[in-house]
Write a protein that holds these residues in place. Structure first.
Motif, PDB file in Angstrom:
ATOM      1  N   ILE A   1      52.206  -6.051  37.653  1.00  0.00           N
ATOM      2  CA  ILE A   1      51.091  -6.650  38.390  1.00  0.00           C
ATOM      3  C   ILE A   1      49.835  -5.913  37.946  1.00  0.00           C
ATOM      4  CG2 ILE A   1      50.085  -7.084  40.662  1.00  0.00           C
ATOM      5  CD1 ILE A   1      52.943  -7.143  41.781  1.00  0.00           C
ATOM      6  N   ASN A   2      49.026  -6.583  37.132  1.00  0.00           N
ATOM      7  CA  ASN A   2      47.910  -5.918  36.462  1.00  0.00           C
ATOM      8  C   ASN A   2      46.592  -6.639  36.716  1.00  0.00           C
ATOM      9  OD1 ASN A   2      49.683  -4.039  35.031  1.00  0.00           O
ATOM     10  ND2 ASN A   2      50.318  -5.832  33.834  1.00  0.00           N
ATOM     11  N   LEU A   3      45.498  -5.979  36.307  1.00  0.00           N
ATOM     12  CA  LEU A   3      44.176  -6.595  36.373  1.00  0.00           C
ATOM     13  C   LEU A   3      44.159  -7.912  35.605  1.00  0.00           C
ATOM     14  CD1 LEU A   3      41.618  -3.676  35.829  1.00  0.00           C
ATOM     15  CD2 LEU A   3      42.136  -4.857  37.956  1.00  0.00           C
ATOM     16  N   ASP A   4      43.393  -8.851  36.116  1.00  0.00           N
ATOM     17  CA  ASP A   4      43.136 -10.156  35.495  1.00  0.00           C
ATOM     18  C   ASP A   4      44.326 -11.102  35.556  1.00  0.00           C
ATOM     19  OD1 ASP A   4      40.516  -9.402  34.845  1.00  0.00           O
ATOM     20  OD2 ASP A   4      41.195  -8.474  32.975  1.00  0.00           O
ATOM     21  N   ALA A   5      45.398 -10.705  36.227  1.00  0.00           N
ATOM     22  CA  ALA A   5      46.533 -11.616  36.386  1.00  0.00           C
ATOM     23  C   ALA A   5      46.133 -12.766  37.313  1.00  0.00           C
ATOM     24  CB  ALA A   5      47.731 -10.875  36.966  1.00  0.00           C
ATOM     25  N   ASP A   6      46.532 -13.988  36.967  1.00  0.00           N
ATOM     26  CA  ASP A   6      46.310 -15.140  37.834  1.00  0.00           C
ATOM     27  C   ASP A   6      47.197 -15.023  39.062  1.00  0.00           C
ATOM     28  OD1 ASP A   6      44.498 -16.351  36.081  1.00  0.00           O
ATOM     29  OD2 ASP A   6      46.120 -17.269  34.926  1.00  0.00           O
TER      30      ASP A   6
ATOM     31  N   PRO B   1      50.528 -20.745  34.479  1.00  0.00           N
ATOM     32  CA  PRO B   1      51.522 -21.815  34.584  1.00  0.00           C
ATOM     33  C   PRO B   1      52.546 -21.737  33.452  1.00  0.00           C
ATOM     34  CG  PRO B   1      49.319 -22.669  34.985  1.00  0.00           C
ATOM     35  CD  PRO B   1      49.146 -21.248  34.530  1.00  0.00           C
ATOM     36  N   GLY B   2      53.802 -21.879  33.798  1.00  0.00           N
ATOM     37  CA  GLY B   2      54.868 -21.796  32.804  1.00  0.00           C
ATOM     38  C   GLY B   2      55.494 -20.423  32.706  1.00  0.00           C
ATOM     39  N   THR B   3      54.741 -19.410  33.097  1.00  0.00           N
ATOM     40  CA  THR B   3      55.274 -18.037  33.055  1.00  0.00           C
ATOM     41  C   THR B   3      55.137 -17.346  34.406  1.00  0.00           C
ATOM     42  OG1 THR B   3      53.140 -17.117  32.337  1.00  0.00           O
ATOM     43  CG2 THR B   3      54.683 -17.814  30.613  1.00  0.00           C
ATOM     44  N   SER B   4      54.733 -18.096  35.427  1.00  0.00           N
ATOM     45  CA  SER B   4      54.468 -17.485  36.730  1.00  0.00           C
ATOM     46  C   SER B   4      55.768 -17.139  37.452  1.00  0.00           C
ATOM     47  CB  SER B   4      53.622 -18.417  37.588  1.00  0.00           C
ATOM     48  OG  SER B   4      54.304 -19.639  37.825  1.00  0.00           O
TER      49      SER B   4
END
Length: 237
Positions: free
Chosen positions: A180-185, A205-208
């Motif tokens: 869980i990092n900066l700029d993650a959607d 989307p697709g990797t969430s």
């Protein structure tokens, strides 16, 4: 008349006072200041009197502590040093983001203004540190992203992680392990029943993936909506 250089203790105090109010409007109290600095309340009372005598803070008995414009300028100078050093430690020396705070605390008092500005140039004048906190510019301006704690957001809110509190190194290590990092959607999905964990969808989307976050974790994450615009303020304003 030559102005004396502030002691490292004074620099630490004004920096902590500023940092406490950077992401919220509520001013710091003497008790909170003592807790953050790990000192006795009596030590804080004595130092606050000194800061007030030097024109760095405003304070009345049993009330909160606020910085004067002069205090803000000194605090921003120290915050700039601290966050540039943290950025350098991560980018150039391979430190992890949970290791840099204590190192920067030591180094920020030892380096010169010239070193700080050359370091900023070497790094490309970054606008934020490894945790997403804004780095004040040399003229004292700060660009604050429009962001809110994840725990304050409604179900269905989408955005990206723009700041992660660095107060707890163990929490930072947990987030790193969970990727869980900066700029993650992110998308807030809702809470599990009976006051359970906050369910958050993280990733594009697709990797969430959905993760369950305890309040202590979610409250350390600040979310920026793409429609929001960063604000800018100057030292002393």
């Amino acid at each position: 008349m030559k102005t004396s250089t502030p002691s490292s203790s004074i620099e630490d105090y004004v920096k902590v006072i500023y940092s406490f109010t950077e992401w919220q409007d509520k001013p710091i109290t003497s008790t909170q200041l003592a807790q953050r600095l790990g000192v006795a309340n009596s030590s804080v009372s004595e130092m606050v009197r000194k800061l007030k005598d030097q024109g760095l803070v405003l304070h009345k008995p049993y009330s909160a502590i606020t910085l004067t414009p002069q205090g803000v300028r000194l605090a921003l100078s120290m915050v700039r040093r601290h966050r540039l050093i943290e950025t350098y430690l991560v980018k150039d020396l391979g430190y992890s983001w949970d290791e840099v705070h204590d190192e920067a605390e030591q180094l920020e008092h030892a380096v010169s203004d010239t070193f700080v500005e050359r370091l900023a140039a070497r790094l490309g004048n970054p606008s934020r540190d490894p945790h997403g906190d804004p780095i004040p510019s040399a003229d004292g301006s700060v660009r604050m992203p429009s962001a809110h704690r994840m725990t304050e957001l409604d179900d269905g809110h989408t955005g990206r992680i723009t700041r992660i509190s660095d107060e707890n190194p163990e929490l930072l290590r947990y987030l790193a392990a969970e990727k869980i990092n900066l700029d993650a959607d992110v998308e807030v999905r809702g809470r599990k029943p009976f006051g359970g964990a906050l369910v958050v969808r993280i990733g594009s989307p697709g990797t969430s993936r959905d993760v369950d976050l305890a309040d202590e974790v979610a409250s350390a994450l600040w979310i920026h909506s793409d429609s929001a615009h960063p604000g800018c303020r100057m030292a002393g304003l």
